[in-house]
Each structure stands twice: as C-alpha cells, then as structure tokens.
Design an enzyme around this catalytic site. Structure first.
Site, PDB file in Angstrom:
ATOM      1  N   THR A  52       8.865  -0.761   7.386  1.00 43.43           N
ATOM      2  CA  THR A  52       8.136  -1.482   8.430  1.00 43.43           C
ATOM      3  C   THR A  52       6.759  -1.899   7.930  1.00 43.43           C
ATOM      4  O   THR A  52       6.057  -2.643   8.609  1.00 43.43           O
ATOM      5  CB  THR A  52       7.957  -0.596   9.681  1.00 43.43           C
ATOM      6  OG1 THR A  52       7.291   0.608   9.308  1.00 43.43           O
ATOM      7  CG2 THR A  52       9.297  -0.263  10.326  1.00 43.43           C
ATOM      8  N   SER A 103       6.375  -7.087 -11.564  1.00 46.46           N
ATOM      9  CA  SER A 103       5.202  -7.342 -12.403  1.00 46.46           C
ATOM     10  C   SER A 103       4.818  -6.127 -13.240  1.00 46.46           C
ATOM     11  O   SER A 103       4.231  -6.270 -14.306  1.00 46.46           O
ATOM     12  CB  SER A 103       4.014  -7.803 -11.552  1.00 46.46           C
ATOM     13  OG  SER A 103       3.456  -6.714 -10.826  1.00 46.46           O
ATOM     14  N   TRP A 104       5.154  -4.939 -12.771  1.00 47.39           N
ATOM     15  CA  TRP A 104       4.855  -3.707 -13.507  1.00 47.39           C
ATOM     16  C   TRP A 104       5.998  -3.299 -14.428  1.00 47.39           C
ATOM     17  O   TRP A 104       5.870  -2.348 -15.188  1.00 47.39           O
ATOM     18  CB  TRP A 104       4.592  -2.569 -12.525  1.00 47.39           C
ATOM     19  CG  TRP A 104       3.225  -2.579 -11.943  1.00 47.39           C
ATOM     20  CD1 TRP A 104       2.815  -3.234 -10.828  1.00 47.39           C
ATOM     21  CD2 TRP A 104       2.081  -1.887 -12.436  1.00 47.39           C
ATOM     22  NE1 TRP A 104       1.492  -3.007 -10.588  1.00 47.39           N
ATOM     23  CE2 TRP A 104       1.013  -2.163 -11.576  1.00 47.39           C
ATOM     24  CE3 TRP A 104       1.853  -1.061 -13.523  1.00 47.39           C
ATOM     25  CZ2 TRP A 104      -0.259  -1.646 -11.771  1.00 47.39           C
ATOM     26  CZ3 TRP A 104       0.586  -0.543 -13.703  1.00 47.39           C
ATOM     27  CH2 TRP A 104      -0.455  -0.845 -12.834  1.00 47.39           C
ATOM     28  N   ALA A 126       6.664  -4.751  -8.040  1.00 48.44           N
ATOM     29  CA  ALA A 126       7.321  -3.817  -8.966  1.00 48.44           C
ATOM     30  C   ALA A 126       7.853  -4.549 -10.197  1.00 48.44           C
ATOM     31  O   ALA A 126       7.849  -4.001 -11.306  1.00 48.44           O
ATOM     32  CB  ALA A 126       8.439  -3.077  -8.259  1.00 48.44           C
ATOM     33  N   LYS A 162       8.914  -2.189 -13.190  1.00 51.46           N
ATOM     34  CA  LYS A 162       9.679  -1.161 -12.485  1.00 51.46           C
ATOM     35  C   LYS A 162      11.023  -1.702 -11.998  1.00 51.46           C
ATOM     36  O   LYS A 162      11.943  -0.937 -11.732  1.00 51.46           O
ATOM     37  CB  LYS A 162       8.864  -0.612 -11.314  1.00 51.46           C
ATOM     38  CG  LYS A 162       7.589   0.079 -11.770  1.00 51.46           C
ATOM     39  CD  LYS A 162       6.716   0.478 -10.600  1.00 51.46           C
ATOM     40  CE  LYS A 162       5.422   1.115 -11.084  1.00 51.46           C
ATOM     41  NZ  LYS A 162       4.551   1.516  -9.976  1.00 51.46           N
ATOM     42  N   GLY A 167      -2.564  -3.809   1.378  1.00 49.49           N
ATOM     43  CA  GLY A 167      -2.648  -3.348  -0.004  1.00 49.49           C
ATOM     44  C   GLY A 167      -1.968  -2.021  -0.269  1.00 49.49           C
ATOM     45  O   GLY A 167      -2.093  -1.468  -1.359  1.00 49.49           O
ATOM     46  N   SER A 168      -1.228  -1.510   0.702  1.00 48.02           N
ATOM     47  CA  SER A 168      -0.565  -0.220   0.502  1.00 48.02           C
ATOM     48  C   SER A 168       0.647  -0.349  -0.405  1.00 48.02           C
ATOM     49  O   SER A 168       1.283  -1.400  -0.479  1.00 48.02           O
ATOM     50  CB  SER A 168      -0.120   0.358   1.849  1.00 48.02           C
ATOM     51  OG  SER A 168       0.958  -0.399   2.369  1.00 48.02           O
TER      52      SER A 168
END
Length: 187
Positions: free
Chosen positions: A125, A143-144, A141, A146, A131-132
């Site tokens: 939700t 971009s990292w 993810a 992951k 920014g969380s």
C-alpha cells in the site's frame, strides 16, 4: 522460558550454533500446531529468515532470559550467508515482496549478490513519494542490480491480506489444480 533454557543447554553441551532461522524452526517444532506457518515450515524443512527477530515480543523474552540465564547466542551472520548463498547458487530466483522495509531489503539484497532476481512481484500500500524503501517501485531495485534488467517486475498497489490469496489462487493454485486434473485424466 523453558525453550530458551533448553536451547542454552544445547548450545553449551552440544555446541549448537543458533541462528534466527534455526530458532524459528525450533519454535515451529515446539509449537506443534498445524495452524502455525512456522510449524509447517519446520515440518517441511523450509528456513524462515528473520533479520529482525529481536524486534518485538520475542526480543523482549530473549532480553529477560539473558538476565536470568545469560549466554544464549544467535548468529545472524550464518543466516545471511545461508540466504545469500541460496540466491547466488540458484539457477533462477523470484521475489514476492509483501509490504516492505527490512524484509524487502533483505531478500532483494540477497539477489543483488547474484546480479538480480529473474522475477519480482511487489505488493504494498506504500507509495514512493515519501522516499521509503517500502514504497519504492521495482525500477529502483533494477537500478541497484537487485532485479535483472531483462526481468519484467510488477508492483501491485493494495493490501496484502486481500491480494495474496487472490494472487495464489490465480497462479500457483491454478497451476497445481491443472496439473492434478491432468494426472487424473491420465489414470
């Protein structure tokens, strides 16, 4: 807290190295209740990784036990090595992330060790505007590293207890039922 007393004895007398996942398995065994997910994880030898095991009531009980009978040690490093190794050596990995925060980061980071998950579904939700980590979209993810760049991850906006049963019914359960019907037709 007799279970912690027993675990401490096993640590001291048998050299048992406790990790959060081993503790959860032990609690699942001791619960001995088919209504518990941890009971079934224990029965099927499925590890449950929890890097935040001490966050909550269980942590409080461990805290109090450490004063009554000090010495019980939980090795979180062994668990992170086990989780990351499972990801690194897997042919393919997928993530179904319910919610976010620490657990989302933990499983996604394990996939970073193998250059990204092949599949990813986020159910949350949370929105990204604050920014969380919970609200971050799958492209963050990617971009990292992951999630693999060639993957087609999705984020489903909604409440987990409503959406998870629907997702299971339309994916895993449907596949399982179709396979059972095929087996029945062959007999």
């Amino acid at each position: 807290m007799p279970i912690f007393d027993q675990m401490l004895r096993e640590q001291e007398e048998e050299g048992t190295r406790w990790t959060p996942s081993k503790m959860i398995a032990r609690l699942g065994k001791e619960i001995d209740n088919p209504e518990s997910i941890y009971y079934w994880a224990y029965k099927n030898n499925i590890p449950v990784f929890s890097p935040a095991l001490t966050d909550g009531s269980l942590g409080d009980m461990l805290y109090f036990h450490s004063y009554r009978k000090p010495g019980l040690v939980l090795d979180i490093i062994e668990d992170i090595r086990r989780l990351n190794s499972q990801a690194v050596y897997a042919h393919h990995t997928g993530m179904i992330i319910l919610g976010g925060g620490l657990m989302k980061h933990h499983i996604a980071n394990a996939n970073l060790m193998r250059n990204g998950a092949d599949y990813a579904v986020y159910v949350s939700t949370a929105e990204e505007f604050d920014g969380s980590d919970s609200g971050a979209r799958p492209d963050e993810a990617v971009s990292w590293g992951k999630i693999r760049k060639e993957a087609t991850p999705v984020k489903v906006h909604g409440e987990n207890t409503i959406l998870l049963p629907l997702l299971i019914a339309e994916t895993f359960a449907r596949h399982h039922l179709a396979k059972e019907q095929l087996n029945i037709g062959e007999s």
